[in-house]
Design an enzyme around this catalytic site. Structure first.
Site, short mmCIF file in Angstrom:
data_model
loop_
_atom_site.label_atom_id
_atom_site.label_comp_id
_atom_site.label_asym_id
_atom_site.label_seq_id
_atom_site.Cartn_x
_atom_site.Cartn_y
_atom_site.Cartn_z
N HIS A 97 14.92 19.29 11.67
CA HIS A 97 13.59 19.43 12.26
C HIS A 97 13.18 18.22 13.11
O HIS A 97 12.32 18.34 13.98
CB HIS A 97 12.55 19.68 11.16
CG HIS A 97 12.19 18.46 10.37
ND1 HIS A 97 12.94 18.00 9.31
CD2 HIS A 97 11.14 17.59 10.48
CE1 HIS A 97 12.38 16.91 8.80
NE2 HIS A 97 11.29 16.64 9.48
N HIS A 119 4.09 6.62 8.29
CA HIS A 119 4.15 7.39 7.05
C HIS A 119 5.10 6.69 6.08
O HIS A 119 6.03 6.00 6.48
CB HIS A 119 4.52 8.86 7.27
CG HIS A 119 5.82 9.14 7.95
ND1 HIS A 119 6.14 8.68 9.20
CD2 HIS A 119 6.89 9.88 7.54
CE1 HIS A 119 7.34 9.12 9.55
NE2 HIS A 119 7.82 9.84 8.56
#
Length: 309
Positions: free
Chosen positions: A120, A183
């Site tokens: 992804h 993140h």
């Protein structure tokens, strides 16, 4: 000669496909709306090929052999993780070989793949921005220490830009850089005492059965979805985007791995893809947008070097 028409740099997240927002006011809605605006602008550019720079998340590259950079030249196959596209993707083979040969002449010994699996980290941004335009996939190791240094990524980007501008490919080329902003992720270093047992073994030997490894890992990732308290450093993300709109990449590279990780988390290492793309185009971003999405465990940023209406 090919014509380098622009750069789109954007974040990716498993949850953009796993839990898309119901409307623009839901978490992630503003980001996806901005991504759709970029898609329309890209369609107006009419690229004939796209160089997609993105990471792998232990779906194709493992610690049995962990390359810093891998270039696909013939086949690219989407892994299909987190509801991203699975199966064959179109590859601009002629342009890919020009990139390989040109970067080799510039002193970059990239790993070469005639059949490259991409997850992804490449497929999601590619589908958001362009869809089925033939691609040249360049996978950058951002997940697994030792990482390519940020100054080295800048050097690679500058060389890539020169190669693309000189390539005999008769068409318009767009660069897409795919990488999350701030993140925080669990450690991925086998030397870390917290990385033990099956998790450590899968990082090293996962190539033997990548599907089984992914199936065992995905529930843990899915369980992180929807946490409004996930750490996201939106102040740093906006500083990063500001540096790119100013065309000043040196302060970013000067952070080093420790400085970057302290500000943007281990997942922040994915900004290497943005650095390569920005250095290749050698022009500041002219448009940016941003949404902090703790529920998606990342700050979601977009940048483009052409007007976005």
């Amino acid at each position: 000669m090919s014509e380098l028409v622009g750069l789109v740099a954007l974040s990716h997240s498993p949850f953009a496909t796993l839990m898309p927002p119901s409307d623009v006011d839901a978490p992630g809605g503003a980001f996806l709306a901005a991504a759709e605006r970029v898609r329309r602008a890209v369609a107006a550019l009419r690229p004939d090929a796209v160089v997609v720079i993105g990471p792998d998340h232990f779906h194709a590259n493992f610690y049995d052999a962990m390359p810093p950079f891998v270039l696909g030249v013939e086949e690219a196959v989407g892994f299909g993780d987190f509801a991203s596209r699975e199966g064959p993707l179109p590859v601009a083979g002629e342009l890919a070989w020009s990139v390989r040969d040109g970067l080799a002449a510039a002193g970059f010994d990239l790993s070469l793949s005639y059949s490259l699996t991409v997850d992804h980290g490449v497929v999601q941004s590619y589908d958001m921005v362009v869809g089925d335009v033939p691609m040249v996939p360049l996978v950058v190791n951002t997940a697994a220490p030792p990482l390519p240094s940020m100054p080295r990524c800048l050097e690679l980007g500058r060389a890539l830009g020169r190669v693309l501008r000189a390539a005999p490919f008769p068409g318009r080329v767009l660069i897409v850089a795919s990488g999350g902003l701030s993140h925080w992720l669990p450690p991925n270093d086998p030397r870390d005492p917290a990385v033990v047992g099956e998790r450590r073994a899968s990082m090293i030997h996962g190539r033997k059965n990548a599907r089984a490894f992914a199936a065992a890992r995905e529930p843990g990732v899915r369980a992180m979805a929807g946490d409004p308290n996930a750490p996201v450093n939106s102040d740093w993300d906006r500083w990063f985007l500001k540096q790119l709109t100013a065309g000043d990449l040196a302060p970013i590279a000067a952070l080093g791995d420790i400085g970057l990780e302290s500000q943007a988390g281990s997942g922040g290492h994915e900004i290497r893809t943005w650095l390569i793309g920005a250095a290749a185009l050698a022009r500041p971003l002219v448009w940016t947008d941003y949404e902090a999405v703790p529920e998606w465990i990342t700050g979601m940023g977009l940048g483009a070097t052409f007007p976005v209406d």
